[in-house]
Design a protein around this motif. Structure first.
Motif, mmCIF file in Angstrom:
data_model
loop_
_atom_site.group_PDB
_atom_site.id
_atom_site.type_symbol
_atom_site.label_atom_id
_atom_site.label_comp_id
_atom_site.label_asym_id
_atom_site.label_seq_id
_atom_site.Cartn_x
_atom_site.Cartn_y
_atom_site.Cartn_z
ATOM 1 N N ASN A 107 0.843 -1.195 0.000
ATOM 2 C CA ASN A 107 0.000 0.000 0.000
ATOM 3 C C ASN A 107 0.877 1.243 0.000
ATOM 4 O O ASN A 107 2.111 1.131 0.129
ATOM 5 N N PRO A 108 0.301 2.411 -0.138
ATOM 6 C CA PRO A 108 1.123 3.632 -0.259
ATOM 7 C C PRO A 108 2.041 3.892 0.923
ATOM 8 O O PRO A 108 3.013 4.644 0.784
ATOM 9 N N SER A 109 1.769 3.282 2.065
ATOM 10 C CA SER A 109 2.669 3.511 3.194
ATOM 11 C C SER A 109 4.050 2.905 2.937
ATOM 12 O O SER A 109 5.018 3.228 3.635
ATOM 13 N N HIS A 110 4.113 2.010 1.948
ATOM 14 C CA HIS A 110 5.398 1.400 1.622
ATOM 15 C C HIS A 110 6.227 2.246 0.654
ATOM 16 O O HIS A 110 7.364 1.908 0.371
ATOM 17 N N PHE A 111 5.625 3.316 0.139
ATOM 18 C CA PHE A 111 6.392 4.178 -0.765
ATOM 19 C C PHE A 111 7.547 4.825 0.004
ATOM 20 O O PHE A 111 7.470 4.987 1.229
ATOM 21 N N PRO A 112 8.580 5.236 -0.691
ATOM 22 C CA PRO A 112 9.654 5.985 -0.019
ATOM 23 C C PRO A 112 9.097 7.268 0.602
ATOM 24 O O PRO A 112 8.052 7.764 0.179
ATOM 25 N N PRO A 113 9.784 7.802 1.597
ATOM 26 C CA PRO A 113 9.277 9.010 2.287
ATOM 27 C C PRO A 113 9.040 10.173 1.322
ATOM 28 O O PRO A 113 8.171 11.002 1.566
ATOM 29 N N GLU A 114 9.794 10.227 0.218
ATOM 30 C CA GLU A 114 9.624 11.342 -0.732
ATOM 31 C C GLU A 114 8.219 11.360 -1.322
ATOM 32 O O GLU A 114 7.714 12.407 -1.714
ATOM 33 N N PHE A 115 7.628 10.212 -1.409
ATOM 34 C CA PHE A 115 6.287 10.139 -1.998
ATOM 35 C C PHE A 115 5.317 10.988 -1.191
ATOM 36 O O PHE A 115 4.620 11.856 -1.732
ATOM 37 N N LYS A 116 5.308 10.761 0.105
ATOM 38 C CA LYS A 116 4.376 11.506 0.948
ATOM 39 C C LYS A 116 4.774 12.977 1.043
ATOM 40 O O LYS A 116 3.922 13.864 1.066
ATOM 41 N N PHE A 121 -0.430 22.224 -14.717
ATOM 42 C CA PHE A 121 -0.684 20.784 -14.770
ATOM 43 C C PHE A 121 -0.268 20.138 -13.457
ATOM 44 O O PHE A 121 0.681 20.587 -12.805
ATOM 45 N N MET A 122 -0.978 19.093 -13.098
ATOM 46 C CA MET A 122 -0.576 18.324 -11.922
ATOM 47 C C MET A 122 -0.731 16.841 -12.240
ATOM 48 O O MET A 122 -1.423 16.460 -13.189
ATOM 49 N N PHE A 123 -0.074 16.047 -11.477
ATOM 50 C CA PHE A 123 -0.121 14.613 -11.712
ATOM 51 C C PHE A 123 -0.890 13.951 -10.577
ATOM 52 O O PHE A 123 -0.563 14.129 -9.406
ATOM 53 N N VAL A 124 -1.910 13.229 -10.927
ATOM 54 C CA VAL A 124 -2.786 12.597 -9.945
ATOM 55 C C VAL A 124 -2.480 11.107 -9.918
ATOM 56 O O VAL A 124 -2.502 10.438 -10.955
ATOM 57 N N VAL A 125 -2.192 10.597 -8.747
ATOM 58 C CA VAL A 125 -1.923 9.163 -8.596
ATOM 59 C C VAL A 125 -3.022 8.548 -7.746
ATOM 60 O O VAL A 125 -3.287 9.009 -6.633
ATOM 61 N N ARG A 126 -3.653 7.568 -8.296
ATOM 62 C CA ARG A 126 -4.708 6.861 -7.567
ATOM 63 C C ARG A 126 -4.184 5.485 -7.207
ATOM 64 O O ARG A 126 -3.641 4.775 -8.058
ATOM 65 N N PHE A 127 -4.361 5.169 -5.972
ATOM 66 C CA PHE A 127 -3.887 3.867 -5.521
ATOM 67 C C PHE A 127 -5.038 3.112 -4.895
ATOM 68 O O PHE A 127 -5.703 3.584 -3.974
#
Lengths: 409, 190
Positions: free
Chosen positions: A248-257, A281-287
């Motif tokens: 889940n997104p909590s496993h992303f590197p700290p830079e993600f958050k 423009f912005m980038f939307v990530v849906r998880f």
């Protein structure tokens, strides 16, 4: 006295412009009028919306081949000698087809008749023969990796922008394909079958969809960065990954958050918004569970804009649909994908319907001819009486992530 | 020599004179010549857009006065149209034309071919492209025999060039040759 100008007196280079305005069938009709017209047709480029090649062959079975050509408003089906016919379209160096779909089903893997015919035809078309197309859909079964690679190599890498594989390809073949110029220059890549892929091979594309068996949060983050750090970015679908490992997104590197500027979360998934290098423009990530998607959106986007990007990320699917391949070839899952996913902002939960209390029944003789309402002893279980505490509107599950099930699944 | 004047009377400062192959002179507004890449380049090279430069008549040896008259009519009609942008690739051809264009090009094929040559010589892309599409519309949907009739093609083959089948009068040999090709119905709505 000057003689009247006739068709046969018009210079060939002017007639070519007339010929390129003709539909495919009319070209043939004009070509059969005279030798010079035949020569004119053979040397004039063809511009087509789409070509679809379907070849099916098996042991002790009749070969079922169809070549579909779409130009203007008509579709033409050709059943005989389709390899030669198809390749001869591109014999003229300026001919171009926007979409090319090749579907080959061979149950007899030892049968190399098809490839021999293809090789001989390409040789007869002259050296450096290339199919000039913008989008390629390739689906093969029963032919060797070498032959699939041979077909793939026929396409002009300078023009090919979109590559879509309808079948699972071997790791060895994939490693060869990823080294080709066509792959490196492709702007859209799509795999319809799950297989293990290296994310580094996809960092250059604008649109990407594939089903990695396993992918790490680090690799996914690498993909997100590849989009958010680009200097040129268009508003469109970015990527969609469906993977099998559970994280889940909590496993992303700290830079993600740290770099996401806004987050919606719900029980089913979460949405993160990243700034990009491009203004407005912005980038939307849906998880969501085992799925990660990225879209380039404009600032202040709304659901309608998001949905317009999301619903049709691949024009090739639209092209295949237009040929009603499913009906013609009796292919249950072809075209393979028709996404029906959308996201929306959190919405206020509508206030519960309040049932008025039943009127008090009094003595008829005391109050005259008023309607007598029978006493309802079974109140609706989900409704709330007005003497219960008021329910606040912001209590309830966050439905920021709303996923409509895919009808094809 | 007669001098044909366009409807908007151009002043000497903003026009040039062109001479057709049969010696007729036409006054052309510089604004109109912008649609012709050949004339526009010539005006630019000789600086005819400057008021202090003497403008010699421009001979157009390949264009007759009748064709020039027709072309001026086209230029005047499209005087305020946006600059023509030619697409590199035509996937589908539209045979829909505005009424004025249909009436303007309602001429016999031989005149059409001459106008095509003139449009090509003067490099007027909008006119050239329109003539090509009009000609294509006259061919589309016809059998080979009908095309021969429409374009007055004297066939130099006894057999169909694709199939080898002898060509018979009032028959569509190309249709026979494309027996395996059939127009499929329109795709159903998805």
């Amino acid at each position: 006295m000057k003689a009247e100008t006739t068709w046969q007196g018009v210079p060939a280079h002017l007639k070519e412009d007339i010929v390129t305005s003709l539909d495919y069938k009319s070209r043939f009709r004009l070509g059969s009028c005279s030798k010079s017209d035949r020569a004119l047709i053979d040397t004039s480029p063809v511009f087509l919306h789409g070509i679809e090649v379907y070849i099916a062959s098996g042991k002790n079975q009749e070969t079922s081949n169809v070549l579909k050509i779409k130009d203007g408003g008509n579709s033409i089906e050709i059943a005989n000698n389709i390899i030669v016919h198809c390749l001869h379209i591109f014999k003229q160096k300026r001919s171009f087809a926007k979409n090319v779909a090749i579907v080959i089903h061979y149950s007899d893997t030892e049968d190399t008749t098809l490839m021999k015919e293809m090789t001989e035809t390409t040789k007869s078309c002259g050296g450096n023969f290339k199919i000039r197309a913008k989008r390629l859909y390739l689906k093969t079964t029963g032919i060797s990796d070498q032959h699939v690679f041979q077909v793939f190599q026929l396409f002009d890498s300078n023009l090919l922008e979109s590559i879509e594989f309808g079948h699972k390809i071997s790791d060895e073949l994939l490693s060869r394909i990823t080294k080709t110029e066509s792959w490196k220059k492709a702007k859209e890549i799509c795999f319809n079958k799950a297989q293990q892929l290296q994310v580094d091979d996809f960092l250059h594309v604008n649109k990407l969809r594939f089903f990695p068996l396993l992918i790490t949060p680090e690799d996914t983050w690498k993909l997100i960065i590849a989009f958010t750090t680009r200097k040129t970015l268009l508003r469109h679908f970015g990527f969609r990954l469906n993977f099998l490992n559970d994280w889940n997104p909590s496993h992303f590197p700290p830079e993600f958050k740290a770099s996401s500027i806004k987050t919606y979360t719900s029980a089913t998934g979460s949405v993160y918004i990243f700034p990009t290098q491009v203004t407005h423009f912005m980038f939307v990530v849906r998880f969501s569970r085992r799925r990660c998607e990225g879209y380039t959106c404009e600032e202040g986007y709304e659901i309608s804009a998001f949905r317009s990007i999301s619903l049709n990320p691949y024009p090739m699917s639209e092209f295949l649909n237009s040929f009603h391949v499913k009906k013609t070839f009796r292919y249950p899952n072809f075209p393979p994908y028709r996404p029906t996913v959308a996201v929306r902002y959190p919405q206020l939960i509508p206030e519960p319907h309040i049932v008025p209390p039943p009127p008090i029944i009094l003595n008829y003789f005391e109050y005259g001819p008023f309607p007598i309402v029978p006493l309802n002893l079974t109140y609706p279980t989900n409704d709330v009486l007005d003497d219960t505490p008021t329910v606040t509107s912001n209590v309830g599950p966050d439905d920021s992530l709303y996923i409509v099930p895919d009808k094809n699944q | 020599m007669s001098c044909e004047e366009p409807t908007t009377s151009p002043t000497p400062e903003n026009n040039i004179t062109v001479v057709s192959s049969d010696g007729k002179e036409f006054l052309l507004d510089l604004k109109l010549t912008e649609q012709s890449e050949t004339l526009a380049r010539l005006i630019s090279n000789f600086e005819y857009d400057r008021t202090d430069v003497k403008k010699d008549p421009v001979p157009l040896g390949n264009i007759t006065s009748a064709q020039m008259q027709k072309i001026i009519e086209w230029l005047q009609h499209h005087r305020y149209y946006p600059k023509w942008e030619q697409n590199d690739i035509h996937y589908s051809t539209s045979f829909t034309f505005e009424t004025w264009v249909e009436e303007y090009l309602n001429i016999p094929n031989n005149e059409m071919f001459e106008l095509l040559n003139a449009a090509n010589y003067l490099n007027i892309p909008r006119l050239f492209s329109t003539i090509c599409r009009i000609m294509a519309s006259r061919i589309t949907g016809k059998s080979a025999e009908q095309i021969r009739t429409v374009l007055n093609i004297k066939t130099d083959v006894k057999n169909d060039v694709y199939t080898g089948i002898p060509i018979q009068e009032d028959s569509s040999s190309s249709e026979d040759g494309m027996s395996e090709i059939s127009l499929s119905p329109s795709p159903p709505p998805i």
